[in-house]
Design a protein around this motif. Structure first.
Motif, PDB file in Angstrom:
ATOM      1  N   LYS A  23      57.020  56.848  83.129  1.00 48.75           N
ATOM      2  CA  LYS A  23      57.373  55.532  82.571  1.00 48.75           C
ATOM      3  C   LYS A  23      56.703  54.390  83.335  1.00 48.75           C
ATOM      4  CE  LYS A  23      61.781  56.725  80.586  1.00 48.75           C
ATOM      5  NZ  LYS A  23      62.306  55.919  79.519  1.00 48.75           N
ATOM      6  N   ILE A  24      56.327  54.646  84.604  1.00 46.61           N
ATOM      7  CA  ILE A  24      55.703  53.599  85.410  1.00 46.61           C
ATOM      8  C   ILE A  24      54.246  53.405  85.021  1.00 46.61           C
ATOM      9  CG2 ILE A  24      55.022  52.935  87.741  1.00 46.61           C
ATOM     10  CD1 ILE A  24      57.509  54.329  88.762  1.00 46.61           C
ATOM     11  N   GLY A  25      53.504  54.519  84.921  1.00 50.67           N
ATOM     12  CA  GLY A  25      52.099  54.386  84.559  1.00 50.67           C
ATOM     13  C   GLY A  25      51.351  55.697  84.671  1.00 50.67           C
ATOM     14  N   PRO A  26      50.137  55.737  84.133  1.00 47.95           N
ATOM     15  CA  PRO A  26      49.364  56.984  84.131  1.00 47.95           C
ATOM     16  C   PRO A  26      48.863  57.409  85.513  1.00 47.95           C
ATOM     17  CG  PRO A  26      48.094  55.198  83.164  1.00 47.95           C
ATOM     18  CD  PRO A  26      49.466  54.674  83.413  1.00 47.95           C
ATOM     19  N   ASN A  27      48.571  56.458  86.385  1.00 44.00           N
ATOM     20  CA  ASN A  27      48.104  56.831  87.723  1.00 44.00           C
ATOM     21  C   ASN A  27      49.204  57.523  88.526  1.00 44.00           C
ATOM     22  OD1 ASN A  27      45.549  55.813  87.315  1.00 44.00           O
ATOM     23  ND2 ASN A  27      46.085  53.788  88.106  1.00 44.00           N
ATOM     24  N   GLU A  28      50.409  57.037  88.407  1.00 41.80           N
ATOM     25  CA  GLU A  28      51.535  57.654  89.101  1.00 41.80           C
ATOM     26  C   GLU A  28      51.811  59.043  88.558  1.00 41.80           C
ATOM     27  OE1 GLU A  28      51.440  54.596  87.956  1.00 41.80           O
ATOM     28  OE2 GLU A  28      51.702  53.356  89.726  1.00 41.80           O
ATOM     29  N   LEU A  29      51.691  59.206  87.245  1.00 45.46           N
ATOM     30  CA  LEU A  29      51.888  60.513  86.622  1.00 45.46           C
ATOM     31  C   LEU A  29      50.798  61.491  87.060  1.00 45.46           C
ATOM     32  CD1 LEU A  29      53.585  62.174  84.695  1.00 45.46           C
ATOM     33  CD2 LEU A  29      52.151  61.368  82.828  1.00 45.46           C
ATOM     34  N   ALA A  30      49.572  61.007  87.192  1.00 44.96           N
ATOM     35  CA  ALA A  30      48.482  61.864  87.660  1.00 44.96           C
ATOM     36  C   ALA A  30      48.720  62.311  89.098  1.00 44.96           C
ATOM     37  CB  ALA A  30      47.152  61.127  87.543  1.00 44.96           C
ATOM     38  N   ALA A  31      49.247  61.423  89.928  1.00 42.29           N
ATOM     39  CA  ALA A  31      49.508  61.770  91.329  1.00 42.29           C
ATOM     40  C   ALA A  31      50.558  62.864  91.434  1.00 42.29           C
ATOM     41  CB  ALA A  31      49.957  60.533  92.096  1.00 42.29           C
ATOM     42  N   ILE A  32      51.636  62.755  90.673  1.00 48.22           N
ATOM     43  CA  ILE A  32      52.684  63.770  90.740  1.00 48.22           C
ATOM     44  C   ILE A  32      52.203  65.083  90.126  1.00 48.22           C
ATOM     45  CG2 ILE A  32      53.917  63.288  88.584  1.00 48.22           C
ATOM     46  CD1 ILE A  32      55.594  63.948  91.902  1.00 48.22           C
ATOM     47  N   THR A  33      51.288  65.019  89.166  1.00 53.07           N
ATOM     48  CA  THR A  33      50.736  66.235  88.575  1.00 53.07           C
ATOM     49  C   THR A  33      49.889  67.002  89.589  1.00 53.07           C
ATOM     50  OG1 THR A  33      50.702  65.159  86.414  1.00 53.07           O
ATOM     51  CG2 THR A  33      49.349  67.112  86.665  1.00 53.07           C
ATOM     52  N   ILE A  34      49.226  66.297  90.468  1.00 52.77           N
ATOM     53  CA  ILE A  34      48.418  66.950  91.502  1.00 52.77           C
ATOM     54  C   ILE A  34      49.306  67.521  92.606  1.00 52.77           C
ATOM     55  CG2 ILE A  34      46.726  66.506  93.328  1.00 52.77           C
ATOM     56  CD1 ILE A  34      45.465  64.445  91.400  1.00 52.77           C
ATOM     57  N   VAL A  35      50.345  66.810  92.984  1.00 49.26           N
ATOM     58  CA  VAL A  35      51.176  67.197  94.118  1.00 49.26           C
ATOM     59  C   VAL A  35      52.191  68.286  93.769  1.00 49.26           C
ATOM     60  CG1 VAL A  35      52.900  66.304  95.741  1.00 49.26           C
ATOM     61  CG2 VAL A  35      50.856  64.987  95.251  1.00 49.26           C
ATOM     62  N   THR A  36      52.658  68.345  92.535  1.00 46.00           N
ATOM     63  CA  THR A  36      53.721  69.280  92.155  1.00 46.00           C
ATOM     64  C   THR A  36      53.389  70.741  92.460  1.00 46.00           C
ATOM     65  OG1 THR A  36      54.618  67.779  90.502  1.00 46.00           O
ATOM     66  CG2 THR A  36      55.126  70.096  90.227  1.00 46.00           C
ATOM     67  N   PRO A  37      52.213  71.274  92.113  1.00 53.21           N
ATOM     68  CA  PRO A  37      51.945  72.670  92.463  1.00 53.21           C
ATOM     69  C   PRO A  37      51.930  72.924  93.968  1.00 53.21           C
ATOM     70  CG  PRO A  37      50.375  71.909  90.824  1.00 53.21           C
ATOM     71  CD  PRO A  37      51.149  70.724  91.276  1.00 53.21           C
ATOM     72  N   LEU A  38      51.422  71.974  94.733  1.00 50.19           N
ATOM     73  CA  LEU A  38      51.418  72.127  96.187  1.00 50.19           C
ATOM     74  C   LEU A  38      52.843  72.145  96.739  1.00 50.19           C
ATOM     75  CD1 LEU A  38      48.498  69.684  97.027  1.00 50.19           C
ATOM     76  CD2 LEU A  38      48.423  72.182  96.912  1.00 50.19           C
ATOM     77  N   GLN A  39      53.688  71.307  96.175  1.00 51.82           N
ATOM     78  CA  GLN A  39      55.082  71.274  96.610  1.00 51.82           C
ATOM     79  C   GLN A  39      55.797  72.571  96.235  1.00 51.82           C
ATOM     80  OE1 GLN A  39      57.393  68.180  94.797  1.00 51.82           O
ATOM     81  NE2 GLN A  39      58.993  68.306  96.334  1.00 51.82           N
ATOM     82  N   GLN A  40      55.513  73.120  95.062  1.00 48.77           N
ATOM     83  CA  GLN A  40      56.109  74.392  94.644  1.00 48.77           C
ATOM     84  C   GLN A  40      55.711  75.515  95.595  1.00 48.77           C
ATOM     85  OE1 GLN A  40      58.744  74.171  92.701  1.00 48.77           O
ATOM     86  NE2 GLN A  40      58.102  75.742  91.276  1.00 48.77           N
ATOM     87  N   ILE A  41      54.444  75.576  95.941  1.00 47.31           N
ATOM     88  CA  ILE A  41      53.958  76.622  96.843  1.00 47.31           C
ATOM     89  C   ILE A  41      54.615  76.493  98.213  1.00 47.31           C
ATOM     90  CG2 ILE A  41      51.920  77.438  98.098  1.00 47.31           C
ATOM     91  CD1 ILE A  41      50.301  76.698  95.554  1.00 47.31           C
ATOM     92  N   THR A  42      54.696  75.288  98.735  1.00 45.19           N
ATOM     93  CA  THR A  42      55.305  75.065 100.040  1.00 45.19           C
ATOM     94  C   THR A  42      56.784  75.429 100.035  1.00 45.19           C
ATOM     95  OG1 THR A  42      53.748  73.255 100.405  1.00 45.19           O
ATOM     96  CG2 THR A  42      55.663  73.350 101.848  1.00 45.19           C
ATOM     97  N   THR A  43      57.506  75.025  99.011  1.00 48.33           N
ATOM     98  CA  THR A  43      58.932  75.322  98.923  1.00 48.33           C
ATOM     99  C   THR A  43      59.183  76.812  98.764  1.00 48.33           C
ATOM    100  OG1 THR A  43      59.310  73.163  97.921  1.00 48.33           O
ATOM    101  CG2 THR A  43      61.048  74.790  97.670  1.00 48.33           C
ATOM    102  N   SER A  44      58.383  77.466  97.935  1.00 45.63           N
ATOM    103  CA  SER A  44      58.548  78.909  97.746  1.00 45.63           C
ATOM    104  C   SER A  44      58.243  79.677  99.026  1.00 45.63           C
ATOM    105  CB  SER A  44      57.633  79.404  96.623  1.00 45.63           C
ATOM    106  OG  SER A  44      57.982  78.799  95.409  1.00 45.63           O
ATOM    107  N   PHE A  45      57.228  79.259  99.728  1.00 43.85           N
ATOM    108  CA  PHE A  45      56.878  79.911 100.989  1.00 43.85           C
ATOM    109  C   PHE A  45      57.991  79.716 102.021  1.00 43.85           C
ATOM    110  CE2 PHE A  45      54.542  80.165 105.047  1.00 43.85           C
ATOM    111  CZ  PHE A  45      54.055  81.460 104.919  1.00 43.85           C
ATOM    112  N   GLY A  46      58.539  78.517 102.091  1.00 43.11           N
ATOM    113  CA  GLY A  46      59.638  78.255 103.017  1.00 43.11           C
ATOM    114  C   GLY A  46      60.890  79.037 102.661  1.00 43.11           C
TER     115      GLY A  46
END
Length: 60
Positions: A23-46
């Protein structure tokens, strides 16, 4: 079971985050799209290491 629950909570958190950042904007949505898989991998590993480290602390 804890790994599944951890992944489920993390996925729900990321879905809500994506909804509100979209809802904020496309750049913010792109940033979370890049970070989400990395966060999933880190959380699953932990979550994978947490039960083992607790057991090892009781052994030694």
């Amino acid at each position: 079971m804890p790994i599944i629950l951890s992944s489920l909570v993390n996925t729900l958190y990321n879905l809500v985050d994506t909804f509100w950042l979209g809802k904020i904007g496309p750049n913010e949505l792109a940033a979370i799209t890049i970070v989400t898989p990395l966060q999933q991998i880190t959380t699953s590993f932990g979550a994978m290491l947490l039960p083992r480290s607790c057991c090892m602390s009781f052994i030694y």
